[in-house]
Design an enzyme around this catalytic site. Structure first.
Site, PDB file in Angstrom:
ATOM      1  N   GLY A  70       0.806  -1.215   0.000  1.00 35.29           N
ATOM      2  CA  GLY A  70       0.000   0.000   0.000  1.00 35.29           C
ATOM      3  C   GLY A  70       0.843   1.270   0.000  1.00 35.29           C
ATOM      4  N   ASN A 150      -7.858   3.907   8.915  1.00 29.92           N
ATOM      5  CA  ASN A 150      -7.324   2.737   9.608  1.00 29.92           C
ATOM      6  C   ASN A 150      -7.416   2.827  11.124  1.00 29.92           C
ATOM      7  OD1 ASN A 150      -5.355   4.776   8.542  1.00 29.92           O
ATOM      8  ND2 ASN A 150      -4.037   3.827  10.082  1.00 29.92           N
ATOM      9  N   CYS A 325       2.128   2.529  13.281  1.00 29.03           N
ATOM     10  CA  CYS A 325       3.284   3.300  12.812  1.00 29.03           C
ATOM     11  C   CYS A 325       3.651   4.387  13.807  1.00 29.03           C
ATOM     12  CB  CYS A 325       2.986   3.939  11.469  1.00 29.03           C
ATOM     13  SG  CYS A 325       2.094   2.857  10.368  1.00 29.03           S
TER      14      CYS A 325
HETATM   15  C1  LIG Z   1      -1.657  -0.536   6.066  1.00 27.89           C
HETATM   16  C2  LIG Z   1      -2.004   0.735   5.390  1.00 27.89           C
HETATM   17  C3  LIG Z   1      -1.146   1.304   4.430  1.00 27.89           C
HETATM   18  C4  LIG Z   1       0.211   0.738   4.123  1.00 27.89           C
HETATM   19  O1  LIG Z   1       0.149  -0.470   3.429  1.00 27.89           O
HETATM   20  P1  LIG Z   1       1.471  -1.387   3.387  1.00 27.89           P
HETATM   21  O2  LIG Z   1       1.107  -2.503   2.475  1.00 27.89           O
HETATM   22  O3  LIG Z   1       1.716  -1.848   4.781  1.00 27.89           O
HETATM   23  O4  LIG Z   1       2.565  -0.548   2.844  1.00 27.89           O
HETATM   24  C5  LIG Z   1      -1.554   2.450   3.786  1.00 27.89           C
HETATM   25  N1  LIG Z   1      -2.741   3.019   4.064  1.00 27.89           N
HETATM   26  C6  LIG Z   1      -3.588   2.513   4.964  1.00 27.89           C
HETATM   27  C7  LIG Z   1      -4.897   3.165   5.190  1.00 27.89           C
HETATM   28  C8  LIG Z   1      -3.246   1.351   5.656  1.00 27.89           C
HETATM   29  O5  LIG Z   1      -4.090   0.860   6.563  1.00 27.89           O
END
Ligand SMILES: *Cc1c(COP(=O)(O)O)cnc(C)c1O
Length: 387
Positions: A70, A150, A325
């Site tokens: 992501g 999230n 994070c």
């Molecule tokens: C987990 C997350 C990401 C990052 O995704 P990764 O695959 O861990 O790099 C980005 N945006 C949101 C909303 C997330 O929950």
């Protein structure tokens, strides 16, 4: 015993997904770019996965680019558009509650002279559409607003944002990492130009994701090299992970209606139960139905989220305080501050994120244990005693 209630951080790989992946390590290990059959059978599997991902969000397979997750998809979409349209303008609109993969990307663009407008949200986390429309300027090149948050689970009015973006001829990207596989997503109906997703948020492995780019938009290359991903993101494909992602998204979409009902029932039982059992709490997940099925976020006033997490961990409960994070830093969650919480209340926040593998017994156990933990911590809290 361990109760895993941190599925917004990452999920477990579904056994069916792992099974589908296994042959791609020691048997079907050919390079999909090779002309021989050992390569071509793997290419066919990647094509199938690309189609499965496309079907899940209502686009064509050629509009899907696999990435390493992501964060990479967010970076590519935002920096790519910024670079490509720099001569048209350097203004980008986003929100204060984005994931750091978006916020820190925008920060890095600021250093290159881009102007960023971060929209406020109301006390439930929703942006105001009028404010969005008023923020659009002739030099606005991109709107990037997350599909679902999230930390609290709030779902932004994506179709309405897409409509506004289209009317003003501004490109619209959405970080849909929390939404894909959990709630219905349709990029055509919602007028989404670019969308980021990540496989490990829907029971596939970590380190693989995708960016949807509407056809007609030519993204600058992310990685120069071979012809993979139409030459825009070179490098031999992470074949097993991509196949796993395709299988996981297919399973998720097929069972979405049923599973999301079950997960939402558990979320409601947990959230309402905790709000009832623990005095002086603030619910941070919106009460509106425009929220993800699995996330329950609340603040236990007068105590530290980190202490709650540690004590829950001793009892075998894995949850999170805001975003994984930010843990380890003393700054309260930027998302909760954007909702208008004071620092103290934001610090006392706990996020539970459930998925289809959680059970009612687990929820009952949390409902049993967290009130006791809260009581114990508050007994020791000078803030609580002085309130
Ligand atoms: C987990 C997350 C990401 C990052 O995704 P990764 O695959 O861990 O790099 C980005 N945006 C949101 C909303 C997330 O929950």
């Amino acid at each position: 015993m361990r109760i895993y209630a941190d599925n917004a951080a990452t999920t477990k790989v579904d056994k069916r997904v792992l099974e589908k992946m296994m042959p791609f390590f020691c048997e079907m290990y050919g390079n999909p770019s090779s002309v021989h059959s050992a390569g071509q059978e793997v290419k066919a599997a990647i094509d199938e996965a690309r189609q499965q991902v496309a079907d899940a969000i209502g686009c064509e397979s050629k509009e899907i680019y696999f990435t390493a997750g992501g964060s990479e998809a967010d970076n590519w979409a935002i920096k790519g558009i910024a670079k490509k349209y720099a001569s048209k303008g350097k203004h980008i609109i986003s929100t204060k509650i984005e994931h750091h993969a978006v916020l820190h990307t925008l920060d890095s663009l600021k250093k290159d002279g881009y102007e960023i407008t971060l929209l406020d949200v109301d006390s439930e986390g929703f942006i105001n559409l009028e404010e969005l429309e008023n923020a659009i300027r002739p030099d606005t090149i991109l709107i990037t607003i997350m599909f679902a948050n999230n930390e609290t689970g709030v779902m932004e009015p994506i179709a309405e944002i897409g409509k506004i973006a289209k009317e003003h001829k501004v490109l619209f990207h959405t970080d849909a990492v929390q939404a894909v596989g959990h709630v219905p997503v349709n990029v055509k109906e919602m007028n989404i130009d670019m969308l980021s997703m990540s496989a490990h948020k829907f029971n596939a492995p970590k380190g693989v994701g995708a960016l949807y780019v509407r056809k007609g938009i030519i993204m600058p290359n992310l990685i120069d090299g071979g012809g993979q991903e139409k030459g825009r993101r070179a490098g031999t494909e992470n074949t097993a992970a991509i196949v796993g992602m395709g299988e996981a998204i297919k399973i998720a979409v097929e069972n979405m209606e049923e599973e999301s009902k079950k997960v939402a029932y558990l979320r409601d039982k947990l959230l309402n139960g905790l709000m009832e059992k623990i005095p002086e709490c603030k619910q941070n997940t919106p009460k509106s139905d425009k929220r993800l099925p699995g996330i329950a976020n609340l603040s236990l006033k007068y105590i530290e989220g980190e202490s709650i997490l540690l004590m829950m961990d001793i009892k075998g409960i894995c949850a999170s305080s805001g975003s994984a994070c930010t843990s380890g830093s003393l700054d309260p969650s930027h998302v909760l501050l954007a909702l208008g919480l004071d620092h103290g209340t934001a610090h006392g926040s706990v996020r539970f994120s459930l998925d289809r593998f959680n059970t009612e017994e687990e929820v009952d156990y949390i409902l049993e244990e967290l009130p006791k933990i809260a009581e114990r911590l508050r007994e020791m809290s000078p803030l609580w005693n002085k309130r």
